[in-house]
Design a protein around this motif. Sequence first.
Motif, short mmCIF file in Angstrom:
data_model
loop_
_atom_site.label_atom_id
_atom_site.label_comp_id
_atom_site.label_asym_id
_atom_site.label_seq_id
_atom_site.Cartn_x
_atom_site.Cartn_y
_atom_site.Cartn_z
N UNK A 189 11.02 10.06 -43.10
CA UNK A 189 10.74 11.26 -42.30
C UNK A 189 9.74 10.93 -41.18
N UNK A 190 8.69 10.17 -41.55
CA UNK A 190 7.68 9.80 -40.54
C UNK A 190 8.33 8.96 -39.44
N UNK A 191 9.07 7.94 -39.88
CA UNK A 191 9.70 7.03 -38.92
C UNK A 191 10.67 7.81 -38.01
N UNK A 192 11.40 8.76 -38.61
CA UNK A 192 12.35 9.58 -37.82
C UNK A 192 11.67 10.33 -36.69
N UNK A 193 10.49 10.92 -37.00
CA UNK A 193 9.78 11.68 -35.98
C UNK A 193 9.51 10.79 -34.76
N UNK A 194 9.09 9.55 -35.04
CA UNK A 194 8.73 8.67 -33.93
C UNK A 194 9.95 8.06 -33.24
N UNK A 195 10.98 7.74 -34.01
CA UNK A 195 12.16 7.18 -33.33
C UNK A 195 12.79 8.24 -32.42
N UNK A 196 12.64 9.53 -32.81
CA UNK A 196 13.15 10.58 -31.91
C UNK A 196 12.35 10.64 -30.61
N UNK A 197 11.07 10.18 -30.67
CA UNK A 197 10.25 10.15 -29.44
C UNK A 197 10.50 8.87 -28.64
N UNK A 198 11.34 7.97 -29.17
CA UNK A 198 11.66 6.76 -28.41
C UNK A 198 11.02 5.49 -28.96
N UNK A 199 10.32 5.60 -30.09
CA UNK A 199 9.71 4.41 -30.69
C UNK A 199 10.78 3.60 -31.42
N UNK A 200 10.57 2.28 -31.53
CA UNK A 200 11.45 1.49 -32.40
C UNK A 200 10.64 1.00 -33.60
N UNK A 201 11.35 0.49 -34.61
CA UNK A 201 10.69 0.07 -35.85
C UNK A 201 10.39 -1.42 -35.80
N UNK A 202 9.15 -1.78 -36.17
CA UNK A 202 8.76 -3.20 -36.21
C UNK A 202 8.34 -3.54 -37.64
N UNK A 203 8.38 -4.83 -37.96
CA UNK A 203 8.00 -5.26 -39.30
C UNK A 203 7.14 -6.51 -39.24
N UNK A 204 6.37 -6.72 -40.30
CA UNK A 204 5.58 -7.95 -40.38
C UNK A 204 5.50 -8.38 -41.83
N UNK A 205 5.01 -9.61 -42.08
CA UNK A 205 4.96 -10.11 -43.46
C UNK A 205 3.83 -9.46 -44.27
N UNK A 206 4.02 -9.40 -45.58
CA UNK A 206 2.95 -8.86 -46.44
C UNK A 206 1.88 -9.91 -46.70
N UNK A 207 2.26 -11.19 -46.65
CA UNK A 207 1.24 -12.25 -46.72
C UNK A 207 0.90 -12.60 -45.28
N UNK A 208 -0.34 -12.35 -44.91
CA UNK A 208 -0.74 -12.52 -43.51
C UNK A 208 -1.73 -13.67 -43.37
#
Length: 348
Positions: free
Chosen positions: A121-140
Amino acid sequence: MDPADARRILEGERDRGLQDIAATASLEEIEQAKVSLLGRKAPWSEVQRSLGQLEPDARRELGRLSNEVKSALDAAIEERRSALEGSAEDELLRDDRVDVTLPGRRPRPGSLHPLTIVQSQIVDVFTRMGYRVAEGPEIEDDWHNFEALNIPPDHPARTMKDSLYIDVPGLLLRTETSAVQIRTMEAQDPPVYVVAPGRVYRREAADATHGSVFHQVEGLAVDEGISFSDLKGTLEAFAKALFGPERRVRLNPDYFPFVEPGCQVAVSCFLCDGVGCRVCGNGWIELLGAGMIHPKVLENCGYDPERYTGFAFGMGIERVAMVRYGVHDLRLFFEGDVRFLERFEGVA
Ligand code: FA5
């Protein structure tokens, strides 16, 4: 054997036999009756064996009677056997009967985990505003989790007390999704509009509002001319989309090394609408940290801070889910209790 005795035995066996056969209740009992009436040790067989010693006239007469008795018993046995076989079959059919008029058993629908629901739901709100989804590793590594985020080597967040390190030097379990800000900016030129959902780890004691493993959604926007009012407007739009148009947003100054200025963002409580109640305490529920990206962070990623400005925010998914669904203890999300999870059946 005396012919009169033989006749009496044969007639007696016929009468007893017909009664016994009629009284049988199963196929096994029929077999037993047959052995006892016509088997080798049966009275009828004894008479049969003695016929040879009789006078020819008596032998002929008793021989006929003996055959009649055997035929009568055989016929009765056969008749009873087929009757019993028929009813055994009926019984089988009755037991196996399928009542097609019974209501069917519905398969229980599965459900998404509440944190998965809220995250999308959170991600949907922002993708509707034009944001895209990014990811990163859990071990940093140290650079993405601390250094590039302007968290100096002597910052308390770096100590073993707050962070979870692994055996490989320089690596740790990421403490915040802000690390994905750095990875995103390193990988592309501005403008940037991304949200990064993911799991984070902290050396923290779990309680009703804190987990040592929890989830965040990071937001990052970098472009020419982005100002604090863009941040405020974006977060307001987000809060209203997720919690309803009557929710208000409050920003309080706060410090995060990677933003300047920084703030804590709270929404008016869903129960008391900002008055103060047992759920929120003072009328507001704190959801996220945010701020304008520090020029040094932009520089660390190769962006020109004279030309570009940006904002970032990081919210706890568990906290958002607590507000959205009125859940009083964050640990419920991790216990796997079916009674709790059932509440989200059919929610998408
Ligand atoms: C941060 O983690 C910053 N990275 C947020 C940020 C991003 C600031 C970008 C500025 C710019 P903080 O530690 O306050 O900040 O955590 C952010 C949110 O995560 C909190 O508001 C809360 O919703 C959630 N959170 C923090 N700690 C926990 C915890 N132990 N358990 C569950 N949720 C937590």
